[in-house]
Design a protein around this motif. Structure first.
Motif, PDB file in Angstrom:
ATOM      1  N   ARG A   1       9.008  59.394  58.718  1.00 18.81           N
ATOM      2  CA  ARG A   1       8.651  60.174  57.529  1.00 18.81           C
ATOM      3  C   ARG A   1       7.871  61.433  57.916  1.00 18.81           C
ATOM      4  N   LEU A   2       7.012  61.318  58.935  1.00 17.62           N
ATOM      5  CA  LEU A   2       6.271  62.484  59.416  1.00 17.62           C
ATOM      6  C   LEU A   2       7.244  63.558  59.914  1.00 17.62           C
ATOM      7  N   VAL A   3       8.249  63.149  60.681  1.00 23.91           N
ATOM      8  CA  VAL A   3       9.238  64.093  61.191  1.00 23.91           C
ATOM      9  C   VAL A   3      10.027  64.708  60.046  1.00 23.91           C
ATOM     10  N   PHE A   4      10.413  63.882  59.076  1.00 26.06           N
ATOM     11  CA  PHE A   4      11.270  64.330  57.978  1.00 26.06           C
ATOM     12  C   PHE A   4      10.534  65.255  57.017  1.00 26.06           C
ATOM     13  N   PHE A   5       9.310  64.896  56.639  1.00 27.41           N
ATOM     14  CA  PHE A   5       8.610  65.634  55.592  1.00 27.41           C
ATOM     15  C   PHE A   5       7.716  66.769  56.113  1.00 27.41           C
ATOM     16  N   VAL A   6       7.283  66.691  57.358  1.00 25.41           N
ATOM     17  CA  VAL A   6       6.303  67.665  57.848  1.00 25.41           C
ATOM     18  C   VAL A   6       6.794  68.432  59.073  1.00 25.41           C
ATOM     19  N   SER A   7       7.017  67.729  60.166  1.00 24.02           N
ATOM     20  CA  SER A   7       7.255  68.404  61.441  1.00 24.02           C
ATOM     21  C   SER A   7       8.548  69.197  61.485  1.00 24.02           C
ATOM     22  N   THR A   8       9.654  68.586  61.040  1.00 25.51           N
ATOM     23  CA  THR A   8      10.934  69.292  61.107  1.00 25.51           C
ATOM     24  C   THR A   8      10.976  70.501  60.183  1.00 25.51           C
ATOM     25  N   PRO A   9      10.524  70.414  58.923  1.00 24.91           N
ATOM     26  CA  PRO A   9      10.474  71.626  58.094  1.00 24.91           C
ATOM     27  C   PRO A   9       9.631  72.734  58.719  1.00 24.91           C
ATOM     28  N   ALA A  10       8.484  72.359  59.316  1.00 23.32           N
ATOM     29  CA  ALA A  10       7.637  73.360  59.968  1.00 23.32           C
ATOM     30  C   ALA A  10       8.347  73.988  61.160  1.00 23.32           C
TER      31      ALA A  10
ATOM     32  N   ILE B   1      13.472  69.522  54.414  1.00 27.16           N
ATOM     33  CA  ILE B   1      14.183  70.154  55.520  1.00 27.16           C
ATOM     34  C   ILE B   1      14.979  71.359  55.026  1.00 27.16           C
ATOM     35  N   VAL B   2      15.646  71.189  53.897  1.00 25.70           N
ATOM     36  CA  VAL B   2      16.396  72.307  53.323  1.00 25.70           C
ATOM     37  C   VAL B   2      15.443  73.430  52.927  1.00 25.70           C
ATOM     38  N   VAL B   3      14.320  73.069  52.298  1.00 29.62           N
ATOM     39  CA  VAL B   3      13.342  74.071  51.876  1.00 29.62           C
ATOM     40  C   VAL B   3      12.793  74.834  53.079  1.00 29.62           C
ATOM     41  N   GLY B   4      12.446  74.132  54.142  1.00 25.71           N
ATOM     42  CA  GLY B   4      11.924  74.780  55.335  1.00 25.71           C
ATOM     43  C   GLY B   4      12.919  75.738  55.953  1.00 25.71           C
ATOM     44  N   GLY B   5      14.201  75.312  56.044  1.00 27.87           N
ATOM     45  CA  GLY B   5      15.219  76.168  56.623  1.00 27.87           C
ATOM     46  C   GLY B   5      15.514  77.397  55.781  1.00 27.87           C
TER      47      GLY B   5
END
Length: 311
Positions: free
Chosen positions: A37-46, A169-173
């Protein structure tokens, strides 16, 4: 060749540490879910936002974008058709399986190989951005829509529409792409923490992958969906590099180092992010995990063979 060995060594060490942490339960029983969840919601979007803001987007408008992106979608579609007709899988399972058969490990293995084997990190950038901006959103829309089907009435429609566009992830990209296109450079005070959080994405995903291997037997009969895994592995390790070679060689007339780079990139294993997505949506988790591990091991001899034939 040393670059290939170096890249795989890094991956296996971090995954091994994750496995040891799981066996010793140092992080507790729910560590795999928390890290995912950390990777999905925080790290990958960043990571996506920072990468897009600080990358010259002109590199994506190249033959590599068309070849790598088009072939990835084609292989994923082939998997979906075969698995639907032969194995009768659900849309969510088909989505995870399609990603497992064609979603390339372009960061934690792709970048080291691009640097040490291809001697040019820009080769991996078009595929990385394609997966961020096109492939992931398509898959996440399908997964979000499938999850929304479990609701009813207006809530189902609302979730089907709102879910994909609010996916982190979509929002970050998308946010990173917009900022990059308008030419605005965020201040260092904004980019620094995003880079810090983004840097955690790859190791956290690898640790989560290692944790997921604790107490399980890979490709275990009666437990793992062996036909799904075999299909995804064959498509990823054999069909995708072969298709890329054909398209690049005879469709775009590429030869030499460019052709070699295209095929090596296609032979990279399934990304651990596929398991993160599967865990997030609780769909085909064993299939994603086993395919990622098997293709990672299989990619070593495959890339070495490609290096001997085309380097």
């Amino acid at each position: 060749m040393s670059g290939v060995i170096s890249g795989f060594t890094v991956i296996f060490i971090v995954v091994g540490i994750g496995y040891i942490l799981g066996r010793t339960r140092v992080l507790g029983d729910g560590a795999h879910g928390v890290l995912s969840r950390l990777v999905f919601f925080v790290s990958t979007p960043a990571l996506l936002f920072y990468s897009l803001v600080t990358t010259d987007l002109s590199v994506i408008f190249s033959s590599t974008l068309v070849i790598a992106g088009g072939c990835a979608l084609a292989i994923g579609a082939v998997y979906a058709v075969i698995a639907r007709l032969w194995l009768h899988r659900t849309i969510a399972e088909l989505t995870i399986g399609a990603m497992a058969s064609s979603y390339v490990n372009s960061v934690n293995l792709g970048l080291p190989i691009a640097i040490f084997v291809l001697d040019d990190a820009s080769f991996i950038a078009p595929l990385l951005l394609f997966q961020i901006l096109v492939y992931s959103p398509i898959a996440l829309v399908a997964l979000d829509a499938t999850s929304a089907e479990k609701g009813s009435g207006s809530s189902t429609l609302r979730n089907a529409v709102v879910g994909p566009i609010t996916n982190p992830i979509v929002v970050g990209g998308v946010a990173g792409l917009v900022v990059s296109l308008i030419g605005v450079t965020p201040p260092h005070a904004v980019l620094a923490p995003l880079k810090m959080l983004g840097d955690a994405s790859v190791p956290a995903a690898l640790l989560a992958f290692g944790l997921s291997l604790t107490g399980v037997a890979v490709f275990k009969k009666g437990h793992s969906p062996r036909r799904d895994i075999a299909l995804a592995t064959v498509l990823k390790m054999i069909a995708m590099p072969a298709l890329v070679y054909i398209v690049a060689r005879w469709g775009f007339g590429e030869t030499g180092s460019h052709l070699f780079a295209q095929v090596v990139i296609a032979a990279l294993p399934t990304a651990q992010n596929v398991l993160v997505f599967a865990t997030r949506y609780r769909q085909a988790e064993i299939m994603a995990r086993d395919t990622a591990l098997i293709t990672t091991v299989a990619s070593i001899p495959v890339i070495m063979i490609i290096s001997v034939l085309l380097a």
